[in-house]
Design a protein around this motif. Sequence first.
Motif, PDB file in Angstrom:
ATOM      1  N   ASN A 181      38.323  40.252  38.438  1.00 51.13           N
ATOM      2  CA  ASN A 181      38.550  39.735  39.796  1.00 51.13           C
ATOM      3  C   ASN A 181      39.970  40.011  40.285  1.00 51.13           C
ATOM      4  O   ASN A 181      40.463  39.357  41.185  1.00 51.13           O
ATOM      5  CB  ASN A 181      38.260  38.235  39.850  1.00 51.13           C
ATOM      6  N   LYS A 182      40.633  40.992  39.683  1.00 49.19           N
ATOM      7  CA  LYS A 182      42.017  41.316  40.039  1.00 49.19           C
ATOM      8  C   LYS A 182      42.083  42.653  40.773  1.00 49.19           C
ATOM      9  O   LYS A 182      41.358  43.597  40.453  1.00 49.19           O
ATOM     10  CB  LYS A 182      42.903  41.368  38.791  1.00 49.19           C
ATOM     11  N   ALA A 235      49.808  42.444  43.438  1.00 49.12           N
ATOM     12  CA  ALA A 235      48.525  42.041  42.870  1.00 49.12           C
ATOM     13  C   ALA A 235      47.901  40.936  43.711  1.00 49.12           C
ATOM     14  O   ALA A 235      48.596  40.037  44.209  1.00 49.12           O
ATOM     15  CB  ALA A 235      48.713  41.563  41.435  1.00 49.12           C
ATOM     16  N   TYR A 236      46.572  40.997  43.864  1.00 49.85           N
ATOM     17  CA  TYR A 236      45.816  40.013  44.621  1.00 49.85           C
ATOM     18  C   TYR A 236      44.614  39.551  43.794  1.00 49.85           C
ATOM     19  O   TYR A 236      44.115  40.286  42.934  1.00 49.85           O
ATOM     20  CB  TYR A 236      45.287  40.615  45.931  1.00 49.85           C
ATOM     21  N   ASP A 237      44.126  38.338  44.103  1.00 46.79           N
ATOM     22  CA  ASP A 237      42.852  37.936  43.520  1.00 46.79           C
ATOM     23  C   ASP A 237      41.724  38.373  44.455  1.00 46.79           C
ATOM     24  O   ASP A 237      41.957  38.999  45.491  1.00 46.79           O
ATOM     25  CB  ASP A 237      42.812  36.437  43.214  1.00 46.79           C
ATOM     26  N   GLU A 238      40.483  38.052  44.100  1.00 48.44           N
ATOM     27  CA  GLU A 238      39.336  38.525  44.866  1.00 48.44           C
ATOM     28  C   GLU A 238      39.287  37.960  46.282  1.00 48.44           C
ATOM     29  O   GLU A 238      38.599  38.509  47.155  1.00 48.44           O
ATOM     30  CB  GLU A 238      38.043  38.171  44.129  1.00 48.44           C
ATOM     31  N   LEU A 294      49.200  37.358  43.891  1.00 48.21           N
ATOM     32  CA  LEU A 294      49.448  36.816  42.559  1.00 48.21           C
ATOM     33  C   LEU A 294      50.858  37.109  42.074  1.00 48.21           C
ATOM     34  O   LEU A 294      51.512  36.247  41.507  1.00 48.21           O
ATOM     35  CB  LEU A 294      48.429  37.396  41.574  1.00 48.21           C
ATOM     36  N   TRP A 305      48.458  42.545  33.169  1.00 51.29           N
ATOM     37  CA  TRP A 305      47.820  41.883  34.313  1.00 51.29           C
ATOM     38  C   TRP A 305      48.661  40.743  34.866  1.00 51.29           C
ATOM     39  O   TRP A 305      48.372  40.232  35.954  1.00 51.29           O
ATOM     40  CB  TRP A 305      46.428  41.390  33.936  1.00 51.29           C
ATOM     41  N   SER A 306      49.724  40.364  34.159  1.00 54.44           N
ATOM     42  CA  SER A 306      50.650  39.360  34.688  1.00 54.44           C
ATOM     43  C   SER A 306      51.810  40.008  35.443  1.00 54.44           C
ATOM     44  O   SER A 306      52.676  39.310  35.970  1.00 54.44           O
ATOM     45  CB  SER A 306      51.199  38.504  33.551  1.00 54.44           C
TER      46      SER A 306
END
Length: 362
Positions: free
Chosen positions: A201-202, A217-220, A225, A265-266
């Motif tokens: 979901n990233k 970075a964004y979430d769905e 993020l 991913w962080s």
Amino acid sequence: HKVALTGGGKVPLTGGGTLVVVGATGLVESQMAIPTSAYGCGGIIPVGLNAVLLACSEGAFRVDLQQAKIVAKTLFSDEIVRHIYDAAQQADGAVVAVGLRDLNNARLGTVVALDMQAKVLWTKAFGSLGGDALYGVAAFQKGTVVVGQTGQGTSSSIPNAADKVPAWVLRLSDTGAVIWQRKEVPASFGAAFTAVAVHGNKIVAAGPFVTGSRVVAYDENGQELWKIGETELKGYLARGHGTADGVVFLGSLDAVDSQILRLGWSGAIFGLATFKHSLVTGVTWDDGLPVVHSKNGKLVRTDLFGHTSCVTSGACAGEKTCNDQDPCTADSCTAANGCGHLAHLDGTFCAVGKTCKSGKCQ
């Protein structure tokens, strides 16, 4: 301009109006002319062991690789497509190509969906009649995420320094409807997202911002993020790919060197490798590892950190891959030491609802 990898181990390449097919051993098996201009084909999508769909600025072409023959095609008008820069296959099988179109002398971002026979399923235009374009696309859940820049109605198709043209991210449904869109504004002049990588979901978008590259970075749902600014990242990031281990972006560092940037991913930077090729123009993925085609004609298979020694020399000779299938380790390989698996930091995203802890996904 583009490179892919078929299920049969063939590597088709396009550029300069030519499609070249390289076999699994690295030898050229065939080549054929493609009716396209110097802008070339923005996407090569495998549609079986011996067929590909080419999404090009002039049209869409289904090619039988064994016969070296175009078996189906659809030609585009400038009102639909002027240039195609990228393509991806969404969950329902449709190939979604992105680029720009000209409408009444104004530039709009364009999205074209194609079936496996190169027929147009639907088209969408995005923008405000000035300075708009879409440069990257990735399949995401049932639809796609597309990235580019928007001139927001500037009077010229080439925005000037005062316009502060934003980079652009749009999440689209499988029929091209906008679910959400986000804009990232530069400090001066223009910016663009040219690459997008997804996993789970990233969503991570990247591209040039005046003095370097910016990654967001964004979430769905489009919630931001994290972000890495252009003071930390130099050069031009042009292509991206998401894996369970993290994100890989490729591009040019300067006029001489290309770069491979590896992120967790962080947002942690796990590796930045450079190699002597003037510009990365295409990339495909073999077991999560990049196969890079560069402007000077080199075709190079690397590990996630840009090392080319995994299958050729030293302690890595004979290693097909250093992927340990653990999302909580960053995999690498050096000729001196062989495979390495560096544990990600605790708290690094590794699966939906899970993070890394002491090297394990929990």
